[in-house]
Design an enzyme around this catalytic site. Structure first.
Site, short mmCIF file in Angstrom:
data_model
loop_
_atom_site.label_atom_id
_atom_site.label_comp_id
_atom_site.label_asym_id
_atom_site.label_seq_id
_atom_site.Cartn_x
_atom_site.Cartn_y
_atom_site.Cartn_z
N ASP A 135 0.86 -1.44 -0.06
CA ASP A 135 0.07 0.10 0.17
C ASP A 135 0.85 1.15 -0.13
O ASP A 135 0.55 1.98 -0.61
CB ASP A 135 -0.86 0.02 1.27
CG ASP A 135 -1.76 1.10 1.28
OD1 ASP A 135 -2.31 1.60 0.26
OD2 ASP A 135 -1.68 1.80 2.44
N ASP A 194 2.20 4.06 -3.56
CA ASP A 194 1.64 5.53 -3.73
C ASP A 194 3.28 6.07 -4.04
O ASP A 194 3.07 7.20 -4.60
CB ASP A 194 1.10 5.81 -2.21
CG ASP A 194 -0.21 6.10 -2.34
OD1 ASP A 194 -1.02 5.05 -2.88
OD2 ASP A 194 -0.83 6.74 -1.50
C1 IPM Z 1 -5.49 1.23 -1.72
C2 IPM Z 1 -6.20 1.95 -0.76
C3 IPM Z 1 -6.89 1.20 0.16
C4 IPM Z 1 -5.75 0.30 0.90
C5 IPM Z 1 -7.77 1.85 1.18
C6 IPM Z 1 -8.72 2.85 0.76
C7 IPM Z 1 -8.40 0.85 2.01
O1 IPM Z 1 -5.18 2.97 -0.03
O2 IPM Z 1 -6.28 0.61 -2.66
O3 IPM Z 1 -4.23 1.38 -1.99
O4 IPM Z 1 -5.14 0.49 1.77
O5 IPM Z 1 -5.57 -0.89 0.06
MG MG Z 2 -3.31 3.00 -1.15
#
Ligand code: IPM
Ligand code: MG
Length: 356
Positions: free
Chosen positions: A247, A251
């Site tokens: 996660d 990003d």
């Molecule tokens: C992602 C998002 C989700 C996650 C959230 C919205 C639950 O951040 O898809 O990366 O953490 O998996």
């Molecule tokens: Mg995420």
């Protein structure tokens, strides 16, 4: 062929971006003889408003009965005060779990025309990068035991991470299989110098690697990986990691492509049915203003054609249309140079449609 797609638009900008992707699918359908039939379902904040729960039963049933799911994103400040188990995000976690989607593929590459949007130094940008993040999606700390209790220092909260050998084996195989279609290198990311789950992860990945003598394996600690991603992203081909590390690192990987508005994702399990969604959120600050970038959702639809329907040629066509719109200098606000004119969501989708 006829394909049934469950359309889970969600909240915020995704009303706009998902509709752009549907227009692209319709156009591909018209010219290829396939039919993509969509049925809308509610999830996230809009479902809380309409039926009091983030993930109505009907949505789960509809998704299970479909050939694939196209999802926007969920959430927004309106629902931030909801208790943990009734937050909009619960819809996403519930769907991933109900559909058994344990493999999350998050490709991140630097588009040549977008080199100026990359925040990295020119010599790093010149090398470019093209990586595939393979994130475990239905285990780890996201789904472990959690709660509140009285601790040594008073009230405390806890979340626990657990991984079974089986869960690590299947995600490792997904990563090695992906690597065989790419540059045959896997970097497995963990925190094995501290966490027991990571030590099991590392042992297991190493064992699975023996089944893939043609693929090289490297282990990397997550803190180092966060650094290497901005130091020299070209060193990565396939990256495999746990739910939470994936996660966070995805990003980071998205930002070095120039914008999180560009990155699609595929969530897959043991069947052909997948869930496809942009990795960005619902961006409530720009919702309803026709300012969102539809590319991540359009590329998610392309991934659906590629991974769930085996329509490789049609997926290539969509990706080429996006490449060509970017190469022609078309930009939404998130990737436009400061002060330069930007297209709205609809106009960018029109430009991509025109290039299909
Ligand atoms: C992602 C998002 C989700 C996650 C959230 C919205 C639950 O951040 O898809 O990366 O953490 O998996
Ligand atoms: Mg995420």
């Amino acid at each position: 062929m006829n394909y049934e797609i469950a359309l889970v638009r969600g909240d915020g900008i995704c009303l706009e971006t998902v509709d752009s992707a549907v227009r692209v699918l319709e156009r591909v359908g018209e010219t290829s003889g396939h039919r993509f039939h969509t049925t809308p379902y509610l999830a996230g904040g809009c479902a809380i408003d309409a039926c009091g729960v983030p993930l109505p039963e009907e949505t789960v049933r509809g998704c299970l009965a479909s050939d694939s799911v196209l999802l926007g994103a969920v959430g927004g400040p309106k629902w931030d005060g909801m208790p943990g188990d009734r937050r909009p995000e619960k819809a996403l976690l519930g769907l991933r779990s109900a559909l058994g989607l344990y493999t999350n593929l998050r490709p991140a590459k630097l588009y040549a025309p977008l080199r100026d949007s990359c925040p990295l130094r020119a010599d790093i940008v010149a090398e470019g990068f093209d990586l595939m993040m393979v994130r475990e999606l239905t285990g780890g700390i996201y789904f472990g035991e959690r709660g509140r209790r009285e601790g040594t220092y008073g009230p405390e909260a806890y979340d626990t991470e657990a991984y079974s050998v089986m869960e690590v084996e299947r995600i490792a195989r997904a990563a090695f299989d992906a690597a065989r279609k790419r540059r045959r290198h896997v970097t497995s990311i963990d925190k094995a110098n501290v966490l027991e789950t990571s030590r099991l992860w590392r042992e297991t990945v190493r064992r699975v690697a023996e089944e893939y003598p043609d693929v090289t394996l490297e282990n990397m600690l997550v803190d180092n990986a966060a650094m290497q991603l901005v130091r020299r992203p070209s060193q990565f081909d396939v990256v495999v990691t746990s739910n939470m590390f994936g996660d966070i690192l995805s990003d980071e990987a998205s930002q070095i492509t120039g914008s999180i508005g560009l990155l699609p994702s595929a969530s897959l399990g043991a069947t052909k049915r997948g869930l496809y969604e942009p990795i960005h959120g619902s961006a409530p600050d720009i919702a309803g203003q026709d300012r969102a970038n539809p590319i991540a959702t359009i590329l998610s639809a392309a991934m659906m054609l590629r991974y769930s329907f085996d329509l490789t040629e049609e997926a290539d066509r969509i990706e080429r249309a996006v490449d060509s719109a970017l190469a022609d200098g078309l930009r939404t606000a998130d990737i436009a140079a400061p002060g330069a004119p930007a297209l709205g969501c609809r106009a960018m989708a029109d430009a991509i449609l025109a290039r299909l």
